[in-house]
Design an enzyme around this catalytic site. Structure first.
Site, PDB file in Angstrom:
ATOM      1  CG  PHE A 213      -1.808   1.241   1.248  1.00 36.90           C
ATOM      2  CD1 PHE A 213      -2.969   1.273   0.500  1.00 36.90           C
ATOM      3  CD2 PHE A 213      -1.471   2.357   2.006  1.00 36.90           C
ATOM      4  CE1 PHE A 213      -3.795   2.398   0.509  1.00 36.90           C
ATOM      5  CE2 PHE A 213      -2.288   3.479   2.021  1.00 36.90           C
ATOM      6  CZ  PHE A 213      -3.443   3.499   1.279  1.00 36.90           C
TER       7      PHE A 213
ATOM      8  CE  LYS B 221      -0.047   5.418   7.839  1.00 34.30           C
ATOM      9  NZ  LYS B 221      -1.442   5.851   8.001  1.00 34.30           N
TER      10      LYS B 221
ATOM     11  CG  ASP C 258       5.633   3.524   1.728  1.00 34.21           C
ATOM     12  OD1 ASP C 258       5.646   4.129   2.815  1.00 34.21           O
ATOM     13  OD2 ASP C 258       4.587   3.313   1.090  1.00 34.21           O
TER      14      ASP C 258
END
Length: 408
Positions: free
Chosen positions: A142, A256, A227
């Protein structure tokens, strides 16, 4: 324009009238939070083991973020992306020193950071590799919800979203080095992957796999891009997940936890790939002074409180607690590192379990039909882990042992 009334029913009615549908949200309205807890508008208290989706690394409403916003908002809120600002330069120096990557671009979301990495990889392919543009990604991955990052994502069914999708992404199985070797061709400019697939169910890359990827990228002159939107800034027991592998990427993306709840992301790259020309990349809010001040405060707090080390220790404590009840509830594949953990249920009742936990005052995530993911704030204590396990076991007893589902 009328002001919203305060009853939960009226707030939810307003939401149903005004908010564009994108998700099946529970019928609660969150109002305030402190530390590991969050309260809704009816005064119900929840122990948060979702952590704002692995975002609130310092817990809810930490003082360091409030102080940073207050101080910076009295100095400069926005100067346009056409100018440097002091906290931007200070935060850039902090991140480049921590990561060993010499250049940084700031954004607001993980998708924006990954989009920037994709752009940089294609720029590299254009100027250094004869127009190479393909990026190898992995199944179950993702990378975000922009059109490019949706195309890069390897989750089942995402290859059909918003067709026609952007071409140039080649999906290979995760942890399969031979599949990567077969996928590399003259058009390949980069490999993009998560070291732990968070949304995919908390699956870790093996050390041998990552080390072999580094060798392959060096041999073929292609970029290795990690990532770390979910794993960066201490979540899995190191400041960056790549530290567990002894491999440094060419490009790194963060979001995040970097802002502790404030919208903030970053793409870092080695100086050798400082290739963008004026106009190639940008964004109105890149390097926004408020975001930069928050980033400095959050990352500084993570360092000062040694939260990566604490996450490693708390993660081991939580893993032990899960293993202690594994046989009792038929749990399988307890996995993860630090405070990004998951386990599988004996039946595909993850959504049911998460909903029952919500009613009991516990927030957990069902990342798949049978998979439960736990990603609490890095400040979580052993006492709060014990509290979570008590609530979780009580609900699992009711669901899997046939007890009364009512919570006393």
């Amino acid at each position: 324009m009328t002001m919203l009334k305060t009853s939960t029913e009226e707030l939810l009615a307003a939401a149903n009238e005004a908010i564009l549908f994108i998700a099946n949200r529970p019928q609660v309205v969150m109002e305030h939070g402190e530390g590991m807890y969050i309260w809704d508008t009816d005064g119900n208290k929840y122990l948060d083991f979702i952590g704002g989706w692995a975002v609130t690394c310092l817990g809810h409403s930490p003082k360091v973020i409030k102080d940073a916003l207050l101080e910076q908002s009295g100095k400069l809120i926005h100067a346009s992306p056409g100018f440097y600002n002091k906290p931007m330069l200070e935060f850039a120096r902090m991140l480049t020193s921590l990561s060993g990557l010499e250049r940084v671009f700031f954004g607001s979301t993980g998708a924006e950071a990954n989009e920037s990495a994709i752009k940089l990889a294609r720029k590299y392919g254009a100027v250094r590799k004869g127009g190479a543009y393909e990026i190898i990604t992995t199944t179950r991955s993702f990378h975000g919800r922009s059109l490019a990052t949706t195309a890069a994502t390897g989750k089942i069914g995402w290859d059909r979203m918003f067709a026609p999708q952007m071409p140039g992404f080649v999906k290979v199985p995760f942890n399969d080095i031979e599949a990567v070797k077969q996928a590399i061709n003259p058009n390949t400019c980069a490999i993009l992957l998560e070291l732990t697939q968070g949304e995919g169910g908390v699956y870790e890359a093996s050390s041998v796999y990552i080390q072999e990827l580094r060798k392959l990228c060096d041999e073929h002159g292609i970029l290795l891009m990690f990532d770390e939107v979910q794993t960066g800034l201490g979540r899995i027991g190191a400041m960056f997940a790549y530290e567990h592998y002894g491999v440094v990427p060419d490009v790194l993306t963060l979001a995040k936890g970097i802002g502790g709840g404030f919208p903030l992301s970053a793409m870092l790259a080695k100086d050798a790939y400082n290739l963008f020309e004026a106009g190639d990349q940008g964004g109105t809010y890149t390097g926004n002074p408020l975001a930069m001040a928050v980033g400095l405060a959050v990352v500084g707090e993570v360092i000062q409180r040694k939260l990566p080390q604490q996450a490693a220790e708390r993660g081991q404590y939580l893993l032990k607690k899960l293993h202690d009840v594994q046989e009792r509830f038929g749990l399988t594949h307890i996995r993860g590192k630090g405070l990004l953990l998951a386990f599988d249920l004996p039946e595909p009742r993850g959504a049911e379990l998460a909903a029952a936990c919500l009613q009991a005052g516990l927030l957990i995530n069902a990342s798949g039909p049978s998979t439960i993911r736990l990603m609490p704030a890095l400040i979580v204590t052993e006492a709060e882990i014990d509290e979570m396990m008590t609530l979780l076991c009580k609900i699992m007893d009711q669901l899997f042992q046939g007890a009364d589902p009512q919570i006393s």
